[in-house]
Design a protein around this motif. Structure first.
Motif, mmCIF file in Angstrom:
data_model
loop_
_atom_site.group_PDB
_atom_site.id
_atom_site.type_symbol
_atom_site.label_atom_id
_atom_site.label_comp_id
_atom_site.label_asym_id
_atom_site.label_seq_id
_atom_site.Cartn_x
_atom_site.Cartn_y
_atom_site.Cartn_z
ATOM 1 N N ASP A 152 0.134 -4.138 6.346
ATOM 2 C CA ASP A 152 -0.325 -3.405 7.523
ATOM 3 C C ASP A 152 -1.729 -3.831 7.945
ATOM 4 O O ASP A 152 -2.441 -3.063 8.603
ATOM 5 N N ASP A 211 5.885 4.702 4.831
ATOM 6 C CA ASP A 211 6.844 3.720 5.341
ATOM 7 C C ASP A 211 6.930 2.480 4.443
ATOM 8 O O ASP A 211 7.653 1.535 4.758
ATOM 9 N N HIS A 212 6.221 2.510 3.298
ATOM 10 C CA HIS A 212 6.265 1.394 2.341
ATOM 11 C C HIS A 212 6.728 1.854 0.962
ATOM 12 O O HIS A 212 7.309 1.070 0.210
ATOM 13 N N HIS A 255 5.945 -5.007 10.098
ATOM 14 C CA HIS A 255 6.161 -4.134 11.264
ATOM 15 C C HIS A 255 6.354 -4.909 12.572
ATOM 16 O O HIS A 255 6.430 -4.302 13.635
ATOM 17 N N HIS A 281 0.856 -1.178 0.000
ATOM 18 C CA HIS A 281 0.000 0.000 0.000
ATOM 19 C C HIS A 281 0.893 1.229 0.000
ATOM 20 O O HIS A 281 2.090 1.151 0.328
#
Ligand SMILES: [Zn+2]
Length: 310
Positions: free
Chosen positions: A241, A150-151, A288, A146
């Motif tokens: 996530d 942070d991706h 994560h 997505h």
């Protein structure tokens, strides 16, 4: 569509696709000498492992640290209590960030690209990739779960150029549409312009490579996707996530997460992953979860817990 029908539909979709990914596993060539010779070297920020004849490695990018009054789960006292009950320090939530490398011969796949040094993280991905013996120009496919920072933060280098110049960038069609639509407002116009020639959106649930199938894990963003990695009779699910914290998301999947775009659907997806993971012993990769992010969910003492592989 009523919320209850929507939730049931999301759970059914997840169940069907997890099953479909298991059943539709392609015939793979037996593990060869070449694969063994290409084994990825281990180091402090590189955790190599295998799925069938695929070579994989967790690549440590950094850690997001969330003060208790700035987590997506609301009440700081509730979050602290869940952490303490799990035997964790109750002073902050620490989310590791570790993109996943998957190799088979010349096919070099990177799932997510880390934060690129944003959000207080360490931008460890370029160094980890080099330590794994991979030049950025060798990466053939980038799979994006997505389009959060942070991706996708590692897609461009510090100069604003493509960090992986020869890679096709794959993300779900609804995720790509949402990224394009929101680019201007989110300050991502330059990124979208830079990556557009490389982007090949996939339909939700599509087979991406002979050993990788997208698994819709709805609710977090417009087109959030996990990935089933399959070789021989081994499989691993990259959960993206859908679950952020190995403690909070696993023990309390019903808790509303303010980072989810569609909370009812995200809760349903999370509960489905936790219950099915525990019921089937499915091996998960939590991008994560505590590094290196590999393990299983188990049901114990009337609740669910993350059991990392050591
Ligand atoms: Zn994330």
């Amino acid at each position: 569509m009523t919320p209850s029908i929507k939730v049931a539909s999301a759970a059914l979709t997840l169940a069907v696709l997890l099953g479909a990914a298991a059943c539709s596993q392609p015939a793979e060539a037996p593990a060869g000498i070449e694969a063994a010779a290409d084994a990825i070297p281990a180091s402090a920020d590189v955790h190599p492992f295998a799925i069938g004849d695929l070579q994989l490695a967790a690549l440590r990018d950094g850690t997001l640290t969330l003060p208790l009054d700035h987590t997506p789960w609301g009440d700081a006292a509730v979050v602290a209590a869940i952490l303490t009950e799990a035997g964790e320090d109750g002073d902050a939530v620490h989310l590791s960030v570790q993109p996943l490398l998957v190799r088979q011969g010349d096919r070099v796949v990177l799932i997510d690209t880390g934060a690129g040094g944003q959000m207080g993280t360490q931008n460890g991905l370029p160094g980890a990739l080099a330590a794994a013996g991979v030049d950025a120009a060798e990466v053939t496919d980038i799979l994006i779960s997505h389009a959060h920072g942070d991706h996708i933060g590692g897609l461009l280098n510090a100069g604003g150029a493509l960090a992986f110049p020869n890679a096709v960038i794959r993300m779900s069609a609804p995720e790509w549409r949402a990224l394009q639509t929101g680019a201007e407002a989110q300050g991502l116009a330059a990124l979208v312009t830079a990556i557009t020639p490389q982007v090949r959106p996939f339909e939700h649930g599509a087979a991406i490579t002979p050993f990788l199938t997208a698994v819709p894990l709805d609710g977090h963003t417009a087109g959030h996707s996990g990935f089933a990695i399959i070789s021989g009779d081994e499989r691993l699910l990259y959960i993206g996530d859908a679950l952020h914290s190995a403690v909070i998301s696993v023990r309390r999947p019903e808790l509303v997460n303010a980072w989810d775009i569609d909370s009812d659907t995200a809760v349903s997806t999370r509960q489905g992953l936790v219950e099915r993971g525990a019921g089937e012993g499915q091996r998960y990769y939590g991008v994560h979860f505590p590094y290196p992010g590999l393990g299983r969910i188990e049901q114990r003492d009337g609740g669910f817990v993350w059991t990392p592989e050591t």
